[in-house]
Structures are given as C-alpha cells and as structure tokens.
Design an enzyme around this catalytic site. Structure first.
Site, PDB file in Angstrom:
ATOM      1  N   ASP A 167       2.870   0.682  -4.374  1.00 30.16           N
ATOM      2  CA  ASP A 167       3.136   0.277  -2.986  1.00 30.16           C
ATOM      3  C   ASP A 167       2.116  -0.780  -2.568  1.00 30.16           C
ATOM      4  OD1 ASP A 167       1.059   2.273  -3.022  1.00 30.16           O
ATOM      5  OD2 ASP A 167       1.230   2.404  -0.854  1.00 30.16           O
TER       6      ASP A 167
ATOM      7  N   GLU B   8      -0.433   4.781  -1.769  1.00 27.86           N
ATOM      8  CA  GLU B   8      -1.890   4.623  -1.661  1.00 27.86           C
ATOM      9  C   GLU B   8      -2.259   3.846  -0.410  1.00 27.86           C
ATOM     10  OE1 GLU B   8      -5.980   3.345  -2.066  1.00 27.86           O
ATOM     11  OE2 GLU B   8      -4.260   2.019  -1.842  1.00 27.86           O
TER      12      GLU B   8
END
Ligand SMILES: [Zn+2]
Length: 467
Positions: A107, A173
């Site tokens: 991500d 994250e």
C-alpha cells in the site's frame, strides 16, 4: 594462500550474482513500474479495490519468482472490520535449514499535492524512477522479487541455497498496520523465521548503504479547544472573548521553547548517534528555505533520531472562503509526536495530555484524544545476522555500511519483536535522502535498487551457509 582462494571464490561469486542482477533488472524495473500504476492507497477515503488489485499483482510476481505457496490473507482489525489484503509467499525451509522472513508493504500514501508528473504513471529521469510507491515501499517488493530471481527462484529441490523463505507483503502499513498484531498471531507458524528483513527504511545516501538500528516511536491524536457553546457575532461579542482559533494557536505555541525544542516535560531523550547529518546536506535534503533557522539544539542527527519531535499535522477551522464575522466556538488540531528510542508511548501520551491540560489558555475547555501509538525501536547490539548483512552490503556497494537511526516510525517492528523474540531483525531499505517518501515527486534510485537486490541475494546465501 587459502584466504586468497576464498576471497577469489567469493569475489567470483559476487561478480556472477551481480551479472545475473544486471540481466534480470530491466524486467524487474518493468514489474516495479506496473506496481506503481496501481494506486493502492490504504487510507479509508480511497477506493480499496486498488489495494485488492495490488495484492493480486504482488501475489503473481511472487508466484513467478518461484515461491510455491502463495496466499492472500487478512486478519481482523481491533474494531472487528477485516484488515487489508496481505500477500504471504513461501518456500518452506529444507530440513535443518534456517528460515528468513522478507517484509515489504504494497500500500502507499495518498498522492498529495505538488507532483511534477502523474504520481501513478512511473517516469524515469536519469537514474531515478518517479511515482507514488516507487520507493516506499514497492521498491522493497522489487528487492525481494529481484533477490529471489537472482537466486534462480529457490524452488528446485536440492538447490544451491538451502534456506526457507517467506515473503510477507502487507497492505495497510501506511494506515498504521491496524491488523498487523492479529495477523502475526493468526499466522505465526507461516511467518516464523530466524532472520527477519524489513525492507522499508533508507540508506545513508546514494553510494553508502546503511543498517537502520533505531527508529522513533509515535503518538498522535487531536486536541480540541472550546470557548463558546456556539458561534457568536464578532462585533457584538468580540473583545472580551478570544476566538477558539486564537486560543488554539496560543496553546500550540507552548509546545516548543524559544529555541524550538519540544517543551513537553517528561519525554525521553536517547544518547546522541555516532554519525551526524551535515547541516547543509540536511537543509538541501529537506528543502529548507534560505534564511530559516533550524529548531532545537544538539546535533542534527540527534534532533532527528534520538530526541522527540512534535508537529501540528492538521487544523480544523472555518476555511477562508467560508469565513464569516463570527467568533469561532471551537477549533482543533492533529498533533504528531515522534518518540525517542526507549520512550514508552503510554507515558509520552500522558505527558502530552498533562501539558495540554496545564496550558489551557484562559481556562478554555481543552480535550486531548489519542489516536495512534507506536513503540520506538532500538536494535539489540551486534548480532550474527547484522554482521552478515554488513558483509553483504560491503560486497554489493564496495563501501562499508553505516548504522543509522531513522526519525520515522515503523510501529509493527515492536509487534514482530514481541511475537518472534528470538528472531534477528534487520531493518534495511531502498530509499535515499532524495527519495521523498510520502512527499511529492517520490522516487527510487535505480542504481541503488540494483545494489539492494544484489545485497539481499548475497544475504540469503550467507544465511543459507549458516550465520
Ligand atoms: Zn513504507
């Protein structure tokens, strides 16, 4: 003579692997560019279908890199909602062989403003590849995939690199890894390893590799200042009562002393680092405007790595366009407090809450609501895995690495240490000071990425040979 033979063999080995990395790099760069084209922003306001698509793309790459077991998994967040998709790809350890866990995240941060080019259309300029996630942390994924490809996929039985490998590519994250701890608990056996490589940090500079041996922790949250039950006419009532924006500004001004040091009492400070960050270099890297005095005291590296830092990262107030002649009844700000290595986040949260309450301007109603809290990291001295990593860096770069701290936070490292207390954790990365992770015009240096791939392949070999 024996030593010379060993050195020559090692050098031949490194050269052969370097040639393989050179040969595989164009395809690896193309794969990295494809990943950058997927706008996998994990922040809730963005379309999460892209995060799903990027998990699929990463799974395909790892399958193609020769890992026989590839799964997309997710665990529940503390609020019960499902976490973002993580990819776990494995080659179980041959009997008696060590196991390595290779971490990255797929991500990315929201694109933000100020890009020269489309953040999700990768563009190469000179040695740098630009795009959101090109460095943080899709380059980490590319490093793992490239190392596996350089080692010939590791899939064949009786291969030359007897090591178990699990690649774990997280999908949230940049949103604080809310389901990470649960994920480790749910998949502990799948992820268990002797050495954990977290490829989500930075090198010292282009040409100088680094091991990250400390990270700051984080506490953030929202402070709200209220002065009236509801908005009042600024002509009828203005004068005896200061609006909430002004009172918030007065409160925020107490957070630092005159020199710019954090003025919240009771926060931990760690010892000064061994290397320093040249001030002129820092000014250039951070794009500090000419004439601006730097805040705080002590070395630059100490201010970045071993002292707390406190930023106001958002303010909710009436916008200029919607401004009317009223006294604002309430105003709020989001605060981000970076914690020195060794600082307990709960104690830092209490210290900040106490400071805000004690400095409530004119008796205004002040409330502090903590959002996130993440522990700092301090590497446990010198381990065999750290020595192996340093040797691999030295061979790949032709330059010895330095130990650095990082001012940012990777809160899940505390979770890894808690769930796998016996594992050696290596915090590495592909970034350099000009990568601008989280900022506009993020980029990765392709020459450095080649060296990272080579170093990681060498490290896997060294682990396979026994630390
Ligand atoms: Zn990252």
């Amino acid at each position: 003579m024996t030593d010379t033979t060993t050195d020559d063999t090692t050098r031949d080995d490194v050269d052969a692997l370097r040639e393989r990395v050179e040969a595989l790099f164009p395809a690896l760069q193309a794969d990295l560019e494809d990943l950058v084209r997927v706008p996998s922003v994990s922040a809730a306001a963005f379309d999460q279908a892209h995060v799903e698509a990027s998990a699929e793309a990463v799974a395909a790459l790892l399958r193609d890199a020769g890992l026989p077991e590839v799964q997309i998994l997710r665990s529940a967040r503390p609020d019960g909602t499902p976490g973002a998709p993580a990819v776990v790809a494995r080659r179980p350890a041959p009997a008696g062989a060590p196991a390595v866990l290779l971490y990255a995240h797929h991500d990315v941060q929201p694109p933000g403003e100020g890009w020269t080019t489309d953040p999700f259309q990768p563009v190469q300029v000179g040695e740098r590849l630009y795009g959101r996630g090109a460095a943080d942390d899709k380059a980490g994924i590319a490093a793992h995939v490239g190392a596996l490809r350089a080692l010939g996929g590791l899939a064949a039985a009786g291969d030359e690199t007897p090591v178990g490998v699990t690649v774990f590519v997280e999908g949230e994250e940049e949103s604080g890894s809310p389901s990470f701890h649960q994920f480790l608990t749910d998949h502990r056996e799948l992820l268990r390893a002797d050495v954990i490589v977290v490829a989500d940090s930075t090198n010292w500079k282009v040409g100088t590799p680094a091991l990250t041996t400390s990270l700051r922790g984080l506490v953030d949250g929202v402070v709200e200042v209220e002065v009236l039950e509801h908005a009042g006419h600024s002509g009828m009532f203005g004068g005896p009562v200061l609006d909430a924006n002004v009172q918030l500004a007065r409160l925020l001004a107490t957070l630092h002393d005159e020199a710019g040091n954090v003025a919240v009492e009771g926060l931990a400070v760690a010892p000064e680092p061994e290397v320093d960050y040249d001030e002129a270099q820092f000014r250039a890297d951070a794009t500090v405007l000419d004439g601006l005095a730097l805040a705080g005291e002590g070395t630059i590296a100490g201010r970045l790595w071993t002292k707390p830092a406190l930023s106001v990262i958002g303010i909710d107030a009436v916008s200029v366009a919607h401004a009317s002649n009223t006294i604002a009844p309430r105003s709020r700000a989001k605060l981000s407090l970076r914690l020195a290595p060794g600082q307990d986040p709960a104690a830092a949260d209490r210290a900040l809450a106490d400071h805000l309450a004690a400095h409530a301007p004119a008796g205004a109603r002040v409330t502090w609501t903590r959002w996130e809290a993440g522990k700092p990291f301090l590497a446990p001295g010198d381990t065999a895995a750290m020595r192996a990593a340093r040797a691999a860096f030295t061979a790949a770069w032709g330059t010895e690495p330095v130990d650095i701290g990082v001012g940012g936070s990777i809160p899940f490292i505390a979770d890894l240490l808690e769930v796998f207390p016996d594992a050696a954790i290596l915090v590495t990365g592909v970034e350099d000071p000009d990568s601008r992770a989280h900022g506009a015009d993020e980029s990765v240096h392709l020459g450095e990425l080649r060296k990272v791939v080579l170093a990681e392949a060498l490290l896997l070999r060294r682990v396979a040979e026994g630390l």
